[in-house]
Design a protein around this motif. Structure first.
Motif, PDB file in Angstrom:
ATOM      1  N   ILE A  35      47.253  91.577 -59.493  1.00  0.00           N
ATOM      2  CA  ILE A  35      48.346  90.725 -59.983  1.00  0.00           C
ATOM      3  C   ILE A  35      49.645  91.199 -59.346  1.00  0.00           C
ATOM      4  CG2 ILE A  35      49.532  89.872 -62.026  1.00  0.00           C
ATOM      5  CD1 ILE A  35      47.013  90.739 -63.623  1.00  0.00           C
TER       6      ILE A  35
ATOM      7  N   SER B 182      53.771  91.216 -58.444  1.00  0.00           N
ATOM      8  CA  SER B 182      54.946  91.257 -59.318  1.00  0.00           C
ATOM      9  C   SER B 182      55.491  89.864 -59.616  1.00  0.00           C
ATOM     10  CB  SER B 182      56.041  92.129 -58.698  1.00  0.00           C
ATOM     11  OG  SER B 182      56.395  91.646 -57.412  1.00  0.00           O
TER      12      SER B 182
ATOM     13  N   LYS C  87      53.615  87.437 -60.361  1.00  0.00           N
ATOM     14  CA  LYS C  87      52.586  86.899 -61.260  1.00  0.00           C
ATOM     15  C   LYS C  87      51.512  86.080 -60.549  1.00  0.00           C
ATOM     16  CE  LYS C  87      54.809  88.827 -64.596  1.00  0.00           C
ATOM     17  NZ  LYS C  87      54.333  90.142 -65.090  1.00  0.00           N
TER      18      LYS C  87
ATOM     19  N   ALA D 154      51.490  81.648 -60.237  1.00  0.00           N
ATOM     20  CA  ALA D 154      51.865  82.181 -61.557  1.00  0.00           C
ATOM     21  C   ALA D 154      51.422  81.260 -62.692  1.00  0.00           C
ATOM     22  CB  ALA D 154      53.364  82.402 -61.611  1.00  0.00           C
TER      23      ALA D 154
END
Length: 223
Positions: free
Chosen positions: A171, A173, A175, A196
């Motif tokens: 994952i 940063s 998302k 995300a």
């Protein structure tokens, strides 16, 4: 243990049985040698047999805590020669049960121990922004775990022998998520990338952590 005194005993014992059994003599010598290799300890305060005391070891370590049958048994604190520290539970002198191991450089493990090694559930802090939380086996990351990196990225998945092995999710940063199979920390086979919001935005294939493209390399071309 007085190893010099034991040497004299060996000589006398040898003289008494040398005509009968060299096997017995060999066993006896090996036993004494092993005992003489045991680090010498000194009880500097308290009851180091069956109570609470302070014990130092010739290698420079210092233990403060509970004893039973002259061994570290129960709760205690062990300061090592290299200034690492362990605070937790002991069984027969070994780290066993829950505890905290603090390295001199600031790294810290909190969790379960078995036979002096990280074993079971635990959390290892490499820094304030980097840590692993999950399962250990014989000192290595093993089973399900979560690794948080300093840049905010996270890996959630399977581990074996201290490395990513099996299905996992990386994952980022932002998302976005990369799902796939890892083998010894390297991506292998098909991967799926999601944004995300969880929508699939890309599919591709990997070999030894190298991206091969969107087409399955094992698929034969049709004529």
């Amino acid at each position: 243990m007085n190893c010099h005194g034991n040497n004299m005993i060996v000589i006398k014992f040898y003289n008494s049985i040398k005509e009968r059994s060299t096997g017995i003599l060999l066993f006896y010598i090996i036993t004494i040698f092993a005992q003489c290799q045991t680090l010498q300890t000194v009880c500097v305060e308290g009851d180091c047999d069956n109570g609470v005391g302070i014990q130092t070891t010739e290698n420079g370590s210092k233990y403060e805590g509970e004893f039973y049958e002259a061994r570290r048994n129960g709760k205690g604190q062990l300061l090592y020669k290299n200034l690492d520290t362990f605070v937790g539970e002991f069984v027969d002198g070994r780290r066993e049960g829950s505890g905290i191991y603090i390295h001199l450089n600031g790294n810290r493990y909190e969790g379960n121990f078995e036979n002096d090694k990280r074993h079971g559930k635990g959390r290892f802090h490499y820094s304030e922004l980097e840590l692993f939380e999950g399962n250990y086996q014989s000192g290595e990351r093993s089973g399900t775990g979560v690794y948080i990196y300093p840049n905010g990225d996270t890996f959630e998945g399977k581990y074996a022998d201290g490395k990513r092995n099996g299905f996992g999710k990386y994952i980022f940063s932002d998302k976005s998520i990369l799902e796939g199979i890892w083998k010894n920390n390297m991506l292998e086979g098909k991967s799926i990338t999601k944004n995300a919001k969880g929508n699939i935005i890309h599919e591709g294939y990997w070999k030894n952590n190298s991206y091969l493209g969107m087409r399955d390399p094992n698929m034969k071309e049709s004529n």
